[in-house]
Structures are given as C-alpha cells and as structure tokens.
Scaffold this active site. Structure first.
Site, PDB file in Angstrom:
ATOM      1  N   HIS A  25      -6.292  -2.028 -22.589  1.00 58.86           N
ATOM      2  CA  HIS A  25      -5.338  -1.540 -21.757  1.00 58.86           C
ATOM      3  C   HIS A  25      -4.895  -2.877 -20.808  1.00 58.86           C
ATOM      4  O   HIS A  25      -5.503  -4.006 -21.176  1.00 58.86           O
ATOM      5  CB  HIS A  25      -5.746  -0.614 -20.622  1.00 58.86           C
TER       6      HIS A  25
ATOM      7  N   GLU B 255       3.348  -1.797 -21.268  1.00 54.21           N
ATOM      8  CA  GLU B 255       1.771  -1.622 -21.772  1.00 54.21           C
ATOM      9  C   GLU B 255       1.561  -1.094 -23.125  1.00 54.21           C
ATOM     10  O   GLU B 255       0.692  -1.791 -23.879  1.00 54.21           O
ATOM     11  CB  GLU B 255       0.908  -0.885 -20.795  1.00 54.21           C
TER      12      GLU B 255
ATOM     13  N   HIS C 256      -2.155   4.438 -24.218  1.00 51.12           N
ATOM     14  CA  HIS C 256      -0.947   5.165 -24.138  1.00 51.12           C
ATOM     15  C   HIS C 256      -0.211   5.240 -25.468  1.00 51.12           C
ATOM     16  O   HIS C 256      -0.895   5.323 -26.438  1.00 51.12           O
ATOM     17  CB  HIS C 256      -0.295   4.095 -23.066  1.00 51.12           C
TER      18      HIS C 256
ATOM     19  N   GLU D 138      -9.149  -4.030 -19.205  1.00 49.60           N
ATOM     20  CA  GLU D 138      -7.957  -4.189 -18.506  1.00 49.60           C
ATOM     21  C   GLU D 138      -7.602  -5.622 -18.610  1.00 49.60           C
ATOM     22  O   GLU D 138      -7.967  -6.494 -17.838  1.00 49.60           O
ATOM     23  CB  GLU D 138      -7.676  -3.647 -17.116  1.00 49.60           C
TER      24      GLU D 138
END
Length: 266
Positions: free
Chosen positions: A78, A23, A9, A144
């Site tokens: 992430h 995030e 992102h 993650e």
C-alpha cells in the site's frame, strides 16, 4: 515458500490519491516488481497475486483466496495518505499478536530491509485491525510505502528506480525471513556502495553550483546525469562508501550545511 502478494485497492477503488498519482497503480507496480525479483532470483518460491491488472477485488476475496491456497505468508502493498503533511514508511501486523510472535519476527526483518533502501522517514512497526491481517490464516504484513499526498514522498513514488529499490527491500526481507535459497545465477542483492546524493537538479548549472559549494567545503562532489520518467536530471553525488556509517556521517555533514541529502544503493 508460498507467498500471497496483494497489491492493495484496484479497479473501481483507486485507494489514496495525490500529486497526480493513484495508490492502486503504485501498489501494483511495486508488487509486480517483488514477484519478478523473487521468481527470477530464488528457488522453491511460488507467488499468487490478488490482482495483476487494474481489477476490482474485495477484501474477502483476497483473504479467502490466500487461505484456500494455503499460503505461507500474506504481503499487502500500500501507500499512505493523511493531510499532506505526514510522510514516511510504516508497516502493520494484526493488533492481537504479541511482539514475540512469528508474525512480529517476520515484520522486524522485513521492516529493517525495506527501511535500508527506501530513503523515507521511518515511522515504525505498528499494529492494526485491518481485514487482510485479521482474516488471513497465515502470518501477514501490510506495508505503507510513503504518503502519496506528501510532495516529497510522491516524488519518490513517481520514480521507477525508487520503486525497484523498494521492491528489492521487500524481497531481501522475505529472503531473510524464510531463508530463501538464491539461484546459482542470481545477482548479489547487497549493494557494493552507499552513494550520497546531495541534490538533484533539472538544470545542470544548478548542479554545478552545488558541486562548487561542496568543493569549497573540501567535500567530494561529482555530477551524475540520470533519466527519470523520461526527463534528464543532474544528481550531485558526494561520495560512495562501502560502510553505511560513513555514508551517514557524510549525510550529517551535508545537513550541517543546510543541504538535504539521501543515500542510494543502486
């Protein structure tokens, strides 16, 4: 080893949000820590990052850049989100790959090393058709690191010392997978002790009550003041063990008393 390191992102895309966190910010912080640890402590490592600031970059730009650079590995950092109830750590390789592939072997190693230090529920090794896994020409992994919308995971994500441990876990995995050679003056990344934390309190009196409870149960307990995000906390440490199995045994003892505990290796 040429590592393409991708903080997910960024810029106009905040990624997941929750508990006052974005995030994109967490991803970038962990990734920069990974880069700095690698470059400071290992020989013959090159790192190119998809972004080093809060900038917007498309998925295609990321994979094209990694492919054109002929990276040896693509690592995408992430955080997760769902509905506030899911929690833990998981990582992904592309779903076209077999469990015997080189990419799966690297996943096994990095998953193991990150899981050793992150104090999160282990949700397992997974596969998916994510763009960065599908379009990268080199082995690729997407991690993650907790659920940003889960209060327990978010409390860890907010802690810089926790993010440093997670970065070190990624680095330990990369070093094993690619047989990286440490620099002569690099610190030993393996911990000397596994410390069991049986509570963390803002008020010292609450920590003292926890110590009294554990002492009554004939368990070692001391108060360790720590500063987290500029705030004073009082951790209750119930033992420091060279053998992780002994630390896990203490965790089980504490859980039998209804006390949630975790292990730190700093």
């Amino acid at each position: 080893m040429k590592l393409y390191l991708d903080p997910g992102h960024g810029g106009s895309d905040p990624g997941a949000v929750g508990n006052g966190l974005q995030e994109k910010t967490i991803n970038l912080d962990i990734a920069i820590r990974i880069r700095d640890l690698l470059l400071s402590n290992y020989n013959n490592v090159s790192v190119k990052m998809s972004r080093t600031s809060d900038s917007t970059k498309s998925l295609s730009q990321r994979t094209n850049e990694a492919n054109n650079w002929n990276a040896d590995y693509f690592l995408s950092i992430h955080c997760n989100s769902f509905n506030g109830s899911a929690y833990g750590y998981e990582d992904f390789i592309h779903n076209s790959l077999s469990d015997q592939s080189t990419t799966a072997r690297y996943q096994n190693i990095i998953h193991e090393e990150v899981s050793k230090v992150n104090q999160l529920r282990n949700r397992g090794k997974k596969k998916a058709n994510f763009h960065v896994l599908r379009e990268s020409h080199m082995p690729a992994l997407l991690t993650e690191n907790g659920f940003i919308d889960h209060s327990g995971d978010a409390a860890k994500l907010r802690d810089p010392s926790w993010r440093q441990r997670v970065a070190q876990g990624h680095v330990n995995g990369l070093a094993r997978a690619f047989q990286l050679q440490p620099k002569d003056d690099a610190p030993d990344p393996s911990p000397n002790f596994f410390k069991v934390i049986a509570g963390s309190f803002k008020q010292r009196i609450n920590a003292e009550e926890r110590v009294d409870l554990l002492t009554d149960e004939d368990m070692e307990a001391i108060i360790v003041p720590v500063t987290i995000s500029g705030q004073q906390w009082y951790r209750v440490q119930s033992g420091a063990f060279r053998d992780r199995d002994n630390a896990n045994a203490r965790i089980n003892q504490l859980q039998d008393l209804g006390i949630e505990a975790f292990i730190i290796t700093e």
